[in-house]
Design a protein around this motif. Structure first.
Motif, PDB file in Angstrom:
ATOM      1  N   TYR A  49       0.837  -1.196   0.000  1.00 54.12           N
ATOM      2  CA  TYR A  49       0.000   0.000   0.000  1.00 54.12           C
ATOM      3  C   TYR A  49       0.875   1.250   0.000  1.00 54.12           C
ATOM      4  O   TYR A  49       2.038   1.215   0.421  1.00 54.12           O
ATOM      5  N   THR A  50       0.314   2.362  -0.481  1.00 50.45           N
ATOM      6  CA  THR A  50       1.036   3.628  -0.501  1.00 50.45           C
ATOM      7  C   THR A  50       1.031   4.243   0.893  1.00 50.45           C
ATOM      8  O   THR A  50      -0.032   4.413   1.502  1.00 50.45           O
TER       9      THR A  50
ATOM     10  N   SER B  37       2.834   7.337   3.702  1.00 44.57           N
ATOM     11  CA  SER B  37       3.457   8.659   3.782  1.00 44.57           C
ATOM     12  C   SER B  37       4.974   8.522   3.743  1.00 44.57           C
ATOM     13  O   SER B  37       5.532   7.450   4.016  1.00 44.57           O
TER      14      SER B  37
ATOM     15  N   TYR C 226       0.088   8.667   6.899  1.00 47.61           N
ATOM     16  CA  TYR C 226      -1.132   8.208   6.228  1.00 47.61           C
ATOM     17  C   TYR C 226      -0.892   6.896   5.497  1.00 47.61           C
ATOM     18  O   TYR C 226       0.239   6.464   5.287  1.00 47.61           O
TER      19      TYR C 226
ATOM     20  N   GLN D 128      -2.804   4.772   1.954  1.00 44.73           N
ATOM     21  CA  GLN D 128      -3.753   4.891   0.853  1.00 44.73           C
ATOM     22  C   GLN D 128      -4.036   3.513   0.249  1.00 44.73           C
ATOM     23  O   GLN D 128      -3.142   2.668   0.163  1.00 44.73           O
TER      24      GLN D 128
ATOM     25  N   THR E 161     -10.497  10.982   6.552  1.00 48.79           N
ATOM     26  CA  THR E 161     -10.563  10.113   5.372  1.00 48.79           C
ATOM     27  C   THR E 161     -10.979  10.916   4.147  1.00 48.79           C
ATOM     28  O   THR E 161     -11.670  11.935   4.245  1.00 48.79           O
ATOM     29  N   SER E 162     -10.572  10.430   2.978  1.00 48.05           N
ATOM     30  CA  SER E 162     -10.941  11.090   1.726  1.00 48.05           C
ATOM     31  C   SER E 162     -10.895  10.089   0.586  1.00 48.05           C
ATOM     32  O   SER E 162     -10.203   9.070   0.657  1.00 48.05           O
TER      33      SER E 162
ATOM     34  N   ASP F 106     -10.077  10.385  -3.496  1.00 50.06           N
ATOM     35  CA  ASP F 106      -9.588  11.255  -4.568  1.00 50.06           C
ATOM     36  C   ASP F 106      -9.564  12.715  -4.125  1.00 50.06           C
ATOM     37  O   ASP F 106      -9.854  13.630  -4.914  1.00 50.06           O
TER      38      ASP F 106
ATOM     39  N   VAL G  20      -8.637   6.365  -5.197  1.00 57.35           N
ATOM     40  CA  VAL G  20      -7.747   6.260  -4.046  1.00 57.35           C
ATOM     41  C   VAL G  20      -8.465   6.733  -2.787  1.00 57.35           C
ATOM     42  O   VAL G  20      -8.991   7.857  -2.751  1.00 57.35           O
ATOM     43  N   ILE G  21      -8.520   5.887  -1.776  1.00 53.46           N
ATOM     44  CA  ILE G  21      -9.068   6.270  -0.483  1.00 53.46           C
ATOM     45  C   ILE G  21      -7.914   6.397   0.500  1.00 53.46           C
ATOM     46  O   ILE G  21      -7.058   5.519   0.598  1.00 53.46           O
ATOM     47  N   LYS G  22      -7.903   7.520   1.209  1.00 57.93           N
ATOM     48  CA  LYS G  22      -6.774   7.874   2.072  1.00 57.93           C
ATOM     49  C   LYS G  22      -7.227   7.977   3.521  1.00 57.93           C
ATOM     50  O   LYS G  22      -8.269   8.546   3.819  1.00 57.93           O
TER      51      LYS G  22
ATOM     52  N   ALA H 251      -5.614   9.476   6.971  1.00 58.75           N
ATOM     53  CA  ALA H 251      -4.515  10.307   7.473  1.00 58.75           C
ATOM     54  C   ALA H 251      -4.750  10.645   8.943  1.00 58.75           C
ATOM     55  O   ALA H 251      -5.889  10.895   9.360  1.00 58.75           O
TER      56      ALA H 251
END
Length: 294
Positions: free
Chosen positions: A163-164, A166, A204, A206, A234-235, A237, A272-274, A276
């Motif tokens: 996963y991506t 920080s 974070y 993603q 959370t977000s 995109d 993409v759901i992030k 953080a």
């Protein structure tokens, strides 16, 4: 009781139940522990053996899980939250066919129409989000009521996936598993495991997710609550969704929970759901991300 015993070698035996004084009891007599005896007479009509009767309490467990032998339309059962995550379009019969007791004790199930208030749902009747499953334990008294949450698309977050993260990444990555010590209320992670990391401020993670068609989607997130947990922004995109707080004060009530993060307009394809951490540091859990088209 007599109807449920037989000779180990298939020979013909006769059975009677006697009390402490040796008096034969009628078939309607309710039995109690260490009061009655089962007297067995062999086929020769002479040889006998006497067994003390011990009556155990019927199981009081009402916790459930997806059926081990197959549950293609039931994704997870969160026992702490008392929720069932299932596929949109599932019927009452299919739902019940994919549930079972966590400890193999006998239970009875009924699907309650909590959305349209038509009573019980059976057979090919469609189940909707908000409907309920009532589970009654073997003792006939203990019960739990689970709320059904339907989704169109679900992503089981693999604890060993890539996963991506920080630039300053979270630490102490681990694979958390369901409790095997009998505390079933804590269980229900999809596939029995979930990802955990320890986060500091501004770190974070993603996840890449895909939806099949354009539309407005409700986003559902599955995780474990416990002590020492982080709080996320959370977000999707870059569009902000609701915050997630995984923190509990008392670890004795830890368990799997789900949170609706909001509804967002998405095009078909990848997004993409992030998650953080703005301020609160701590461990965080990730079990699944799911979408329901509205």
């Amino acid at each position: 009781m007599i109807a449920q015993v037989a000779a180990t070698d298939g020979s013909l035996q006769t059975y009677t139940v006697t009390n402490a004084s040796g008096v034969t009891q009628p078939g309607t007599q309710a039995l109690a522990t260490n009061v009655y005896n089962l007297v067995v007479k062999a086929e020769d009509g002479t040889t006998t053996a006497s067994y003390k009767v011990y009556v155990g309490a019927l199981a009081a467990n009402a916790f459930i899980q997806p059926k081990f032998s197959g549950h293609t339309d039931v994704f997870a059962v969160y026992n702490a939250e008392q929720s069932i995550i299932a596929r949109t379009g599932i019927t009452a019969a299919n739902l019940l066919a994919q549930l079972e007791s966590v400890d193999a004790t006998h239970q009875t199930y009924s699907v309650i129409d909590a959305v349209y208030s038509t009573g019980f749902l059976t057979g090919n009747a469609n189940v909707y989000s908000g409907d309920q499953v009532k589970v009654t334990a073997q003792d006939g008294t203990t019960s739990l009521t689970y709320t059904i949450k339907l989704v169109d698309v679900i992503y089981d977050i693999d604890p060993v996936g890539t996963y991506t993260l920080s630039a300053s990444p979270p630490t102490s990555r681990s694979t958390a598993t369901d409790d095997i010590a009998g505390k079933y209320v804590r269980n229900g992670a999809m596939s029995g495991t979930h990802l955990q990391y320890t986060f500091a401020k501004d770190q974070y993670i993603q996840f890449a997710v895909t939806v099949p068609s354009d539309g407005n989607y409700e986003v559902l997130f599955g995780f474990k609550k416990n002590t020492g947990r982080a709080t996320f922004e959370t977000s999707v995109d870059g569009t902000n969704l609701a915050a997630v707080n995984e923190l509990l004060v008392n670890s004795e009530v830890q368990g799997m929970y789900s949170s609706t993060l909001g509804t967002v307009s998405l095009t078909a394809g990848s997004h993409v759901i992030k998650f953080a951490v703005p301020t609160t540091t701590g461990t965080a859990s990730f079990d699944f991300i799911a979408f329901l088209k509205k």
